[in-house]
Design an enzyme around this catalytic site. Structure first.
Site, short mmCIF file in Angstrom:
data_model
loop_
_atom_site.label_atom_id
_atom_site.label_comp_id
_atom_site.label_asym_id
_atom_site.label_seq_id
_atom_site.Cartn_x
_atom_site.Cartn_y
_atom_site.Cartn_z
N GLU A 222 0.83 -1.23 0.04
CA GLU A 222 -0.04 0.03 0.03
C GLU A 222 0.83 1.36 -0.10
O GLU A 222 0.57 2.26 -0.89
CB GLU A 222 -0.81 0.07 1.14
CG GLU A 222 -1.80 1.30 1.41
CD GLU A 222 -2.52 1.44 2.62
OE1 GLU A 222 -3.48 1.93 2.51
OE2 GLU A 222 -2.35 0.79 3.58
N GLU A 351 2.83 9.95 11.50
CA GLU A 351 3.41 9.70 12.92
C GLU A 351 4.08 8.28 12.89
O GLU A 351 5.12 8.11 13.40
CB GLU A 351 2.65 9.94 13.94
CG GLU A 351 2.14 11.51 14.22
CD GLU A 351 1.17 11.79 13.30
OE1 GLU A 351 0.57 13.23 13.05
OE2 GLU A 351 0.67 11.04 12.32
#
Length: 381
Positions: A222, A351
């Site tokens: 992905e 993050e």
């Protein structure tokens, strides 16, 4: 027969101006879909490098559409790596032709960045599994025929070890899809409720309890699909065009920022080319996380600079609709600015990607993880 001969034969025997699905099916059968896949599964078992020749020769013919992105970029490589022969034969061809659209049932309301804490349960009942739970931020679930699904099958072991991966029938009883309206007014995403959904055991990908390893293959692909794709300079070109059209808005500070973003865009493009060369020699690795991170930051910075430079806060259309694609270049600056906010969330939050880059690419010490050996059922939720 070499690749060039196969291309010539395909063009001689099939009309690309006809039905797009029939054309894509003929291309698959000729082994020219994914040339590095095995023969009989859309490929020829060749090096990934050979794909460039095929893509150039067939550039003017029907291509897979954006709505097929999850199937092509995530489901297909996972099925290839972990699927049975029957699963590969059943799913890969209609996935490539677009006859069957796929979505991804991973994130949950309480398990997004920390996917391994997911709570959707799958309980075995004879030759079937009964699935109950909720997924969220599911792109394209409203038109998907199949989904790749990660579930918890053993709550008595640590979170990473009790997961199992399935192909989910999105038309099965108990599957409910609800739209999630975004800041743009559209609903690309959905929440999906699974209530007593029965899945045959032959829809399982990989071994029971090995779902985390299977999911890692999906996630790496992905991030490569998002960050490692050939970089279009569309966002940069839009900003440069606005700069040319509105000389009265130029300032030294804005000029310096535009030049810096041009350099960043070029670095991202070249890094993507290097990543694709690495892919040609092996499997996707954590470097895709860095590319996806760079893609998100670049899109947000360019769309923000465009808003600041044009001084235009208008928005073209707040109507609620179920969009199939993200149209960064066919809409106005307001849409680009708002939609780019999602780039740092979808496909892995920035993050979490920074953690992956720091630990798995740079080799820095890992963050302390106090829940690593704790059974999932004992984790606070």
């Amino acid at each position: 027969m070499d690749v060039a001969q196969r291309i010539t034969r395909l063009l001689d025997e099939h009309d690309p101006a006809g039905d797009p699905q029939e054309w894509l099916g003929a291309r698959y059968d000729a082994g020219l879909a994914w040339v590095w896949y095995p023969e009989g599964l859309g490929g020829l078992g060749l090096s990934r490098d050979a794909q460039a020749e095929i893509d150039r020769a067939l550039a003017g013919t029907p291509q897979p559409t954006a709505v097929q992105g999850i199937g092509l970029g995530m489901a297909a490589p996972t099925i290839l790596a972990f699927g049975t022969s029957d699963q590969k034969s059943r799913f890969l061809r209609p996935l490539w032709t677009g006859e069957e659209i796929w979505c991804q049932l991973f994130s949950e309301p309480g398990a997004g960045s920390d996917l391994a804490t997911l709570a959707t349960r799958a309980v075995q009942d004879g030759d079937e599994w009964v699935v109950d739970g909720q997924k969220v931020w599911t792109s394209g679930a409203h038109h998907a025929r199949w989904a790749i699904l990660v579930t918890r099958t053993d709550p008595d072991v640590p979170k990473h070890r009790g997961l199992t991966y399935f192909v989910c029938d999105m038309h099965a009883p108990g599957v409910e899809v609800r739209p999630l309206r975004q800041i743009t007014g559209e609903a690309e995403f959905n929440e999906v409720f699974l209530t007593g959904v029965r899945l045959a055991d032959d829809l399982r990908l990989g071994q029971v309890g090995d779902g985390w390893r299977v999911a890692q293959t999906t996630l790496m692909n992905e991030r490569v699909a998002i960050g490692g794709a050939r970089v279009r300079r569309g966002m940069l070109e839009v900003m440069v065009e606005a700069w040319r059209e509105r000389p009265e808005n130029r300032t030294h500070d804005l000029h310096q920022r535009l030049l810096a973003l041009y350099v960043e865009s070029e670095v991202t493009r070249l890094s993507g080319a290097r990543l694709r060369e690495q892919l040609a020699a092996g499997q996707p690795g954590p470097e895709g996380s860095g590319m996806k991170l760079s893609f998100a930051e670049l899109n947000q910075a360019l769309s923000g600079l465009e808003q600041e430079f044009t001084r235009d806060l208008s928005y073209d259309d707040w109507d609620f609709r179920r969009s199939d694609t993200v149209d960064f270049y066919g809409r106005d600056a307001g849409y680009r600015y708002l939609r780019a906010k999602g780039n740092s969330i979808e496909g892995g939050t920035s993050e979490i990607l920074r953690n992956i880059v720091s630990e798995r690419v740079l080799g820095l010490p890992s963050e302390p993880r106090i829940d690593k050996d704790v059974p999932w059922k004992d984790l606070p939720r």
